[in-house]
Design a protein around this motif. Structure first.
Motif, PDB file in Angstrom:
ATOM      1  N   LEU A 290      50.316  42.008  38.123  1.00  0.00           N
ATOM      2  CA  LEU A 290      50.251  40.949  36.753  1.00  0.00           C
ATOM      3  C   LEU A 290      49.058  39.683  37.276  1.00  0.00           C
ATOM      4  O   LEU A 290      48.961  39.351  36.017  1.00  0.00           O
ATOM      5  N   LEU A 291      47.671  39.720  37.840  1.00  0.00           N
ATOM      6  CA  LEU A 291      46.987  39.113  38.414  1.00  0.00           C
ATOM      7  C   LEU A 291      46.225  39.768  36.861  1.00  0.00           C
ATOM      8  O   LEU A 291      46.150  40.362  36.061  1.00  0.00           O
ATOM      9  N   THR A 292      45.706  38.560  36.521  1.00  0.00           N
ATOM     10  CA  THR A 292      44.596  38.737  35.387  1.00  0.00           C
ATOM     11  C   THR A 292      43.049  39.227  36.275  1.00  0.00           C
ATOM     12  O   THR A 292      42.853  39.506  37.397  1.00  0.00           O
ATOM     13  N   LEU A 293      42.087  40.263  35.166  1.00  0.00           N
ATOM     14  CA  LEU A 293      41.125  40.828  36.106  1.00  0.00           C
ATOM     15  C   LEU A 293      39.698  39.889  36.250  1.00  0.00           C
ATOM     16  O   LEU A 293      39.097  39.837  37.404  1.00  0.00           O
ATOM     17  N   LYS A 294      40.167  38.971  35.934  1.00  0.00           N
ATOM     18  CA  LYS A 294      39.200  37.345  35.967  1.00  0.00           C
ATOM     19  C   LYS A 294      39.295  36.909  37.088  1.00  0.00           C
ATOM     20  O   LYS A 294      38.721  36.685  38.374  1.00  0.00           O
ATOM     21  N   ALA A 295      40.894  36.795  36.958  1.00  0.00           N
ATOM     22  CA  ALA A 295      41.125  36.339  38.790  1.00  0.00           C
ATOM     23  C   ALA A 295      40.707  37.386  40.299  1.00  0.00           C
ATOM     24  O   ALA A 295      40.233  36.349  40.868  1.00  0.00           O
ATOM     25  N   VAL A 296      40.812  38.313  40.033  1.00  0.00           N
ATOM     26  CA  VAL A 296      40.462  39.764  41.232  1.00  0.00           C
ATOM     27  C   VAL A 296      38.901  39.541  41.252  1.00  0.00           C
ATOM     28  O   VAL A 296      38.828  39.654  42.323  1.00  0.00           O
ATOM     29  N   ARG A 297      38.388  39.117  39.461  1.00  0.00           N
ATOM     30  CA  ARG A 297      36.698  39.986  40.125  1.00  0.00           C
ATOM     31  C   ARG A 297      36.732  38.696  41.085  1.00  0.00           C
ATOM     32  O   ARG A 297      35.369  38.309  42.001  1.00  0.00           O
ATOM     33  N   ILE A 298      36.740  37.459  40.635  1.00  0.00           N
ATOM     34  CA  ILE A 298      36.743  35.570  41.608  1.00  0.00           C
ATOM     35  C   ILE A 298      37.350  35.906  42.840  1.00  0.00           C
ATOM     36  O   ILE A 298      36.014  35.505  43.913  1.00  0.00           O
ATOM     37  N   ILE A 299      38.117  36.692  42.988  1.00  0.00           N
ATOM     38  CA  ILE A 299      38.881  36.650  44.265  1.00  0.00           C
ATOM     39  C   ILE A 299      38.240  37.068  45.447  1.00  0.00           C
ATOM     40  O   ILE A 299      37.216  37.266  46.613  1.00  0.00           O
TER      41      ILE A 299
END
Length: 221
Positions: free
Chosen positions: A16-25
């Motif tokens: 349920l993580l957003t794609l944006k969150a994953v990219r930044i992390i």
């Protein structure tokens, strides 16, 4: 200019993580992980750990839940984050749910001195939305309002039809007494989307299955 990223990781389900969150992390060198207990585990960290770089610096910061130590630790943690930012380093602050709903991230922002860095906040799926989904329980219909409140503020419920009651842990009986006496139907959800998830609709079983990561969705009959 350095940037502070506040990232909501949702209820604890990695998918349920957003794609944006994953990219930044994935591209971050400094990750701040809040923990309610000193040296305790972090659901936020467990949710995203597979996306954190092996050489990233992970800072577990203790944020007490209330008490006289809370303000002191918040200020200390804010200064530590400021130190990293002042060195030109981007910092990611993880939080379960959404960063602007009952989150330690809010306290952090209130204590930061905005000098020479930017702030970007990435929303996360809220706990009450996640719980509604796993329970197949609607929150509102048509033009109905929804009251989202902590369980300690039942005094603010003045005939509202739809409730999302958070922070029910340890005061479940008081909450259920209120709901039963005021004609509400309810569902209790714990650990939404995670191992140990339960969806319970009767009082007796709710009181046998108490869990910190839980909430109640209620509708007036």
């Amino acid at each position: 200019m350095a940037k502070l990223y506040g990232i909501g990781v949702g209820p604890g389900d990695t998918e349920l993580l957003t794609l944006k969150a994953v990219r930044i992390i994935q591209n971050s060198n400094i990750i701040v992980v809040p923990s309610a207990k000193n040296g305790g585990k972090s659901i936020a960290y467990d949710t995203v750990k597979e996306f954190i770089k092996k050489d990233a610096e992970v800072l577990v910061m203790h944020f007490p839940m209330g008490g006289p130590e809370q303000e002191i630790k918040i200020r200390e943690n804010a200064k530590e984050v400021e130190k990293k930012l002042s060195m030109g380093q981007d910092v990611v602050f993880l939080t379960i749910g959404d960063p602007f709903i009952f989150s330690t991230y809010i306290y952090l922002l209130q204590n930061l001195k905005y000098d020479g860095f930017e702030v970007e906040t990435i929303p996360g799926i809220t706990s009450f939305c996640a719980c509604a989904s796993v329970a197949n329980e609607h929150l509102v219909i048509g033009d109905e309002p929804l009251l989202v409140l902590p369980a300690t503020r039942l005094d603010t419920v003045k005939g509202q039809k739809n409730l999302a009651i958070m922070k029910v842990y340890k005061i479940e009986e008081e909450v259920l007494d209120f709901l039963d006496s005021n004609g509400y139907e309810y569902v209790y959800i714990k650990k939404a989307g995670r191992e140990g998830q339960e969806i319970i609709r009767n009082r007796e079983d709710i009181l046998k299955s108490r869990e910190y990561m839980s909430l109640i969705i209620a509708h007036k009959k």
